[in-house]
Design an enzyme around this catalytic site. Structure first.
Site, PDB file in Angstrom:
ATOM      1  N   ASP A  67       1.084  -1.104  -0.403  1.00 27.65           N
ATOM      2  CA  ASP A  67       0.065  -0.083  -0.182  1.00 27.65           C
ATOM      3  C   ASP A  67       1.216   1.195  -0.178  1.00 27.65           C
ATOM      4  O   ASP A  67       2.356   1.250   0.171  1.00 27.65           O
ATOM      5  CB  ASP A  67      -0.848   0.350   0.849  1.00 27.65           C
ATOM      6  CG  ASP A  67       0.051  -0.708   2.778  1.00 27.65           C
ATOM      7  OD1 ASP A  67       0.527  -0.447   2.846  1.00 27.65           O
ATOM      8  OD2 ASP A  67      -1.574  -0.512   3.650  1.00 27.65           O
ATOM      9  N   GLU A 144      -9.418  -1.804   5.639  1.00 31.78           N
ATOM     10  CA  GLU A 144     -10.000  -1.601   7.269  1.00 31.78           C
ATOM     11  C   GLU A 144     -11.080  -2.244   7.511  1.00 31.78           C
ATOM     12  O   GLU A 144     -11.573  -3.204   6.244  1.00 31.78           O
ATOM     13  CB  GLU A 144     -10.303   0.034   6.607  1.00 31.78           C
ATOM     14  CG  GLU A 144      -9.849   0.978   6.799  1.00 31.78           C
ATOM     15  CD  GLU A 144      -8.460   0.976   8.103  1.00 31.78           C
ATOM     16  OE1 GLU A 144      -8.007  -0.118   9.107  1.00 31.78           O
ATOM     17  OE2 GLU A 144      -8.116   2.853   8.533  1.00 31.78           O
TER      18      GLU A 144
END
Ligand code: PGA
Length: 264
Positions: A67, A144
């Site tokens: 990421d 998330e």
């Protein structure tokens, strides 16, 4: 799922580096999925040590990072590009042409960019070994809570908790990024082998839910239960909320005896 219990951060870092080193020695052109964060610093230090002391060769290794923050250029001191350069890439003989990290500066056409990242992973033959940390909320990469278990590389909005955890890297209030480009859970689950490291008491609840809880998008790391070759490498504090620690120790003993290659 193999749960390897170690005493502390130092031991976790050493063991993780040993596992990665033997994977590189077995396959010099290994495709390695990499992670950032405080947990990873010790592992990269150990890999640098193995490079210097034992000539561990990264010249053919291909890397894909999980990421990057949206809005941060590669030279931004809080970017993951910068983290990787400082902690690892500039200290070993990795070929810069073999390094892949999502570009935090893209604007628009996110889906197209992310599909290209996935395509690059495929072109490299898929990820052989994926390193993961875990967030206090159970995230892996920036997946998330409530991320789809089938998710692919995409733009992701960060939770308040993650923004606060990351605030220490962004000293002036309000400066921190609110979005990221991250590999998806589906992307991560396609890696041939997964190694998740967690240390410290703040990770204990997330670790227990991931290993012993139900598979749920509320705890992204619980999706790893679906993968056939996952190793959790955790210290005593991060293991403190697991209810079956004694069983994991027995499994470890038998693994060392019967299938030691799983530990190397
Ligand atoms: P940390 O981050 O290693 O800095 O705790 C892990 C993560 O959020 O994935």
């Amino acid at each position: 799922m193999l749960v390897v219990l170690k005493r502390d951060y130092e031991e976790v870092s050493r063991q993780a580096a040993r596992l990665i080193a033997s994977a590189v020695r077995r396959k010099p052109a290994l495709t390695l999925g990499l992670a950032t964060g405080g947990t990873m610093v010790g592992i990269y230090d150990q890999l640098v040590r193995l490079h210097k002391e034992e000539a561990l060769d990264f010249s053919r290794v291909v890397t894909f990072n999980l990421d990057e923050y949206l809005g941060l250029a590669a030279d931004h001191p809080q970017s993951f590009h910068h983290f990787m350069r400082e902690n690892f890439f500039s200290r070993v003989n990795i070929d810069p042409r073999n390094v892949h990290i999502p570009d935090g500066t893209i604007r628009g056409n996110y889906d197209q960019y992310c599909a290209g990242y996935e395509e690059a992973i495929r072109q490299a033959g898929g990820i052989d070994l994926q390193l993961l940390g875990i967030g206090r909320n159970g995230h892996v990469g920036f997946n998330e809570p409530t991320s789809s278990i089938g998710s692919r590389t995409r733009l992701k909005v960060l939770t308040r908790e993650t923004i606060e955890d990351n605030q220490k890297s962004f000293p002036s209030a309000g400066e921190g990024p609110r979005c990221a480009i991250t590999m998806g859970i589906g992307t991560i689950l396609e890696a041939r082998r997964i190694l998740l490291m967690a240390t410290g008491a703040s990770k204990a609840a997330a670790v227990a839910k991931s290993i012993e809880g139900p598979i749920t998008s509320a705890v992204s790391a619980s999706a790893l239960q679906l993968h056939p070759d996952v190793t959790f490498l955790i210290d005593e504090q991060a293991a403190s909320q697991l209810t079956q620690r004694e069983y994991y120790r027995q499994v470890l003993e038998m693994t060392a005896l019967l299938t030691p290659e799983r530990l190397s």
